[in-house]
Design an enzyme around this catalytic site. Structure first.
Site, mmCIF file in Angstrom:
data_model
loop_
_atom_site.group_PDB
_atom_site.id
_atom_site.type_symbol
_atom_site.label_atom_id
_atom_site.label_comp_id
_atom_site.label_asym_id
_atom_site.label_seq_id
_atom_site.Cartn_x
_atom_site.Cartn_y
_atom_site.Cartn_z
ATOM 1 C CG ASN A 109 40.456 29.992 -9.593
ATOM 2 O OD1 ASN A 109 41.421 30.157 -10.330
ATOM 3 N ND2 ASN A 109 39.582 29.021 -9.784
ATOM 4 C CG LEU A 160 35.371 25.337 -11.610
ATOM 5 C CD1 LEU A 160 34.173 24.405 -11.601
ATOM 6 C CD2 LEU A 160 36.094 25.287 -10.269
ATOM 7 C CG ASN A 161 37.852 25.687 -18.128
ATOM 8 O OD1 ASN A 161 37.505 24.503 -18.158
ATOM 9 N ND2 ASN A 161 37.103 26.658 -18.623
ATOM 10 C CG ASP A 183 38.681 19.155 -5.151
ATOM 11 O OD1 ASP A 183 39.370 19.593 -6.095
ATOM 12 O OD2 ASP A 183 37.525 18.715 -5.291
ATOM 13 C CG PHE A 243 32.105 28.228 -11.182
ATOM 14 C CD1 PHE A 243 33.110 28.999 -11.741
ATOM 15 C CD2 PHE A 243 32.277 27.770 -9.887
ATOM 16 C CE1 PHE A 243 34.262 29.305 -11.025
ATOM 17 C CE2 PHE A 243 33.421 28.065 -9.169
ATOM 18 C CZ PHE A 243 34.425 28.832 -9.737
ATOM 19 C CG ASP A 277 34.742 16.561 -12.238
ATOM 20 O OD1 ASP A 277 33.958 17.272 -12.903
ATOM 21 O OD2 ASP A 277 34.414 16.036 -11.160
#
Length: 245
Positions: A34, A60-61, A79, A165, A169
């Protein structure tokens, strides 16, 4: 297998890839990069292919973006700061194969109350049930889940994820639950799991109180847009193999 990270967490990633590449069912590790200078995939100690997917936007998408290079139906979203045994990975994968339409994962939550409030796993345990699975450690159908997440109807939710941000989930749980009349989540208890972010200053959600307030706000916004999560909760210790204790 898919994880999302950036340059400040590279030390985590090296340990992560070395460990999980040796799990029996892992075919590939996709790293969603990212931010910052991406590493060379050949620099990792891995027994499976490692692919670095560099993103233009730090979002995060990106975790749920459709990826035509993924060849497996099942994807374990995990993660980079979670370490668990390969046996736990295999148990989760087996549970997902039994119900591939479900989000099968290792971190349960119970979302209830009026107004809704985000709480930790301890709350779900005291209430003896859950209705959400965190996607930071979960198996899912990459084709159907990713398609739902990047559908037109999910755009408003994705904008909220970018604004704070946070909460990608939670959004996934809402989208899956409100497109189905059947159960969409299942919990598998890991034998052990270590959060390595606690050893680093690069933790994403170190301030728990602020993190939980933000997630509570997301719950309220998503319920306005997509409707409430199912009121039914799923009890622990409901599997014959007791993997959900």
């Amino acid at each position: 297998m898919l994880t999302m990270t950036y340059e400040a967490r590279l030390w985590n990633l090296k340990m992560y890839i070395k460990h999980y590449s040796r799990c029996a069912s892992v075919r590939e590790i996709v790293v969603i990069w990212n931010k910052g200078q991406p590493p060379n995939p050949n620099d990792f100690d891995s027994t499976v292919p490692v692919r670095i997917r560099v993103e233009k936007k730090n979002s995060l998408n990106n975790r749920f973006k459709a990826d035509p290079l993924i060849k497996t139906r099942a994807v374990l979203e995990l993660d980079d700061d979670i370490m668990m045994t390969c046996n736990d990975v295999e148990r989760g994968f087996k549970a997902w194969r039994e119900h591939p339409d479900r989000l099968v994962g290792f971190y349960p939550r119970l979302i209830d109350g009026s107004p809704l409030k985000y709480r930790d796993e301890k709350y779900a345990r005291t209430r003896k049930g859950y209705n959400m699975i965190l996607t930071g450690a979960a198996f899912m159908d990459s084709q159907s889940a990713f398609q739902k997440y990047f559908s037109d109807e999910a755009k408003e939710g994705r904008d909220i994820v970018d604004k704070y941000f946070n909460c990608e989930d939670i959004l996934m749980n809402f989208l899956l639950a409100n497109e189905s009349s059947s159960r969409t989540v299942e919990y598998v208890h890991p034998a052990w799991a270590i959060d390595t972010s606690k050893l680093s200053s690069a933790a994403i959600s170190r301030n728990t109180q602020v993190h939980y307030r933000t997630r509570t706000h997301c719950l309220l916004k998503f319920s306005e847009i997509y409707g409430h999560l199912p009121l039914q909760k799923w009890e622990f210790d409901n599997r014959k193999d007791s993997w959900d204790l």
